[in-house]
Design an enzyme around this catalytic site. Structure first.
Site, short mmCIF file in Angstrom:
data_model
loop_
_atom_site.label_atom_id
_atom_site.label_comp_id
_atom_site.label_asym_id
_atom_site.label_seq_id
_atom_site.Cartn_x
_atom_site.Cartn_y
_atom_site.Cartn_z
N CYS A 1 -2.31 9.44 1.81
CA CYS A 1 -1.85 9.13 0.47
C CYS A 1 -3.03 8.65 0.02
O CYS A 1 -3.06 9.19 -1.72
CB CYS A 1 -2.01 7.33 0.85
SG CYS A 1 -0.46 6.13 1.64
N GLU B 1 0.84 -1.01 -0.18
CA GLU B 1 -0.17 -0.07 0.07
C GLU B 1 1.28 1.51 0.13
O GLU B 1 1.90 1.53 0.87
CB GLU B 1 -1.37 0.25 0.83
CG GLU B 1 -1.59 -1.44 1.29
CD GLU B 1 -2.77 -1.53 0.39
OE1 GLU B 1 -3.48 -0.63 -0.49
OE2 GLU B 1 -3.06 -2.54 0.05
#
Length: 481
Positions: free
Chosen positions: A287, A249
């Site tokens: 993110c 990720e």
């Protein structure tokens, strides 16, 4: 006197020979001192996890679910304490820290629920061809082995939860490596796990320095790696362990697209409010924070005015103040990097609409327009409270601009048109497309992950459970079907 925090080795507290200090980025104060595992202690943790993997995989579902239920209760009971700990080690405003604890509670609750219903098996009759007469296939899932979970600093509890909860739910031992700057939340989670009846060795929390991680990454007894963090480190892990099952990720450069039909005052107020909030929440250290705003020319000017006003209204400062929305970055070095990227963009011709100043580890919420192609801010993930505004003509240009990035984590598209929503879903090469909201929306039970350089694999409790396991088929012969 500063407290020294033990780490968790095979479910028990332990201390090593060295320590390091955890500091608060707002005032520079020492929050706690953490003991560092020796190489021998790391080996003990890995060996214990490897040895217990068969026993743990065979534990009844109700045992694993009960342990997860206990974590849910204890996290909820200690929520304010843990939220304050997150603010102390991370600098995250206390209101956002409380939200993170609430999300972690939900992650463990979903894991407890999934543990009870996961892996019931799927039967498939094979006599659809003559050679399969009398045969039935039963498919079940089994853990791939011990998980090495490597967590980042920006969500020091919830992103640890996203690795630990699914592993425990499927009966896979896990060794957690928290971020060096924010290990305290993970160590408190260890305190809670130690109150359960999970087998010794089924979990460890090891604050190992980053420079000692390559040996763990290569260890064959850790066949599954779940990493959340920077792209260079993540891809380096994948390259160094090509035969392991690796979930990454990684970063993003998330776009919020505002199309021409999102044009009423109410529409633009909503979009501007969400953009301003989620470009700057967690200090932009997410993110999926809004980094690019791509607006149709017909709404651009009105939207830009509202976005700038709402960004300037963000309360920035002391993370302990209940009114604060934007606190410091995780360190002064991180804020200096953001400052350098903004300065580079302005020097290259970008127009600074608001912000652009730094005070220690705090960087003011910043809005830029006319961002030149090729500057770092246009290409990379800023991981700070900075957004850029981009004017386009029409839906084709808007979607193309949103997809014009090496990253593909999530995108937000503000439109009322259902056909456009499905088109965006089909055309945008991202892990998620959020309609009518910013790309920063995440429900922790949904699949979460990226495309392109944003990573491989998916988190989200059920999806991570599938990722940590593999299908094994049992074929029964001689049956009267």
């Amino acid at each position: 006197m500063t407290t020294t925090h033990a780490f968790w080795l095979a479910g028990a507290p332990a201390t090593g020979d060295d320590t390091f200090d955890v500091t608060n980025s707002w005032d520079g104060g020492v929050v706690g001192r953490v003991s560092v595992p020796t190489e021998e202690q790391v080996e003990q943790a890995v060996a214990a996890a490897h040895a217990v993997r068969g026993e743990f995989a065979a534990t009844p579902a109700h045992v694993r679910a009960a342990a997860l239920d206990h974590v849910v209760r204890r996290l909820a009971e200690r929520s304010e304490e843990i939220a304050r700990l997150i603010t102390s080690e991370n600098g995250k405003p206390i209101t956002w820290a409380r939200g993170e604890v609430g999300r972690a509670v939900s992650v463990f609750r979903w894991a407890a629920e999934e543990a009870r219903r996961f892996n019931g098996g799927e039967a498939q009759r094979l006599d659809t061809d003559a050679g399969g007469t009398g045969r039935l296939a039963l498919t079940r899932r089994f853990p791939r082995g011990t998980v090495l979970g490597i967590a980042p600093f920006n969500f020091p509890l919830n992103l640890v939860a996203h690795k630990v909860a699914p592993a425990l739910a499927v009966g896979a031992p896990i060794i957690v490596k928290p971020a060096p700057s924010t290990p305290l939340s993970a160590l408190v989670l260890g305190e809670i796990l130690a109150e359960t009846d999970l087998p010794a060795g089924s979990w460890s929390v090891l604050p190992v320095p980053n420079d000692r991680m390559p040996a763990l990454v290569r260890d064959e007894r850790l066949p599954v790696i779940s990493f959340t963090g920077s792209g260079p480190v993540g891809w380096g892990i994948l390259d160094s362990a090509p035969r392991k099952h690796v979930t990454l990720e990684l970063g993003g450069n998330a776009a919020a697209v505002v199309l021409a039909d999102w044009s009423s005052e109410e529409d633009l107020e909503w979009a501007a409010s969400r953009i301003a909030t989620f470009a700057n929440y967690q200090g932009g250290q997410s993110c999926i924070s809004v980094q690019r705003v791509i607006a149709d020319a017909s709404v651009y000017d009105r939207l830009a005015e509202k976005v700038v006003a709402k960004v300037e209204a963000q309360v920035t400062g002391d993370p302990w103040d209940e009114a604060t929305q934007v606190g410091p970055l995780v360190s002064e070095d991180a804020a200096r990097r953001v400052e350098a990227w903004v300065d580079e963009a302005v020097a290259a011709g970008a127009k600074l609409l608001t912000g652009g100043t730094r005070d220690g580890a705090t960087y003011a919420p910043t809005v830029l327009a006319d961002l030149p192609d090729g500057v770092t801010l246009a290409c990379e993930e800023v991981f700070g409270p900075v957004l850029s505004l981009h004017r386009v003509e029409g839906t084709d240009a808007a979607l193309a601009a949103a997809d014009d990035s090496k990253y593909g984590l999530q995108a937000g598209v503000f439109t009322h048109d259902l056909r456009t929503a499905f088109r965006a879903h089909a055309e945008l090469e991202t892990g998620g497309v959020i309609i009518g909201d910013v790309p920063s929306y995440r429900a922790d039970q949904m699949p979460y992950g990226g495309a392109k350089e944003s990573g491989v694999g998916r988190e989200g409790v059920k999806y991570a459970m599938e990722d940590y396991t593999y299908e094994r088929v049992l074929v029964l012969t001689g049956l009267a079907l």
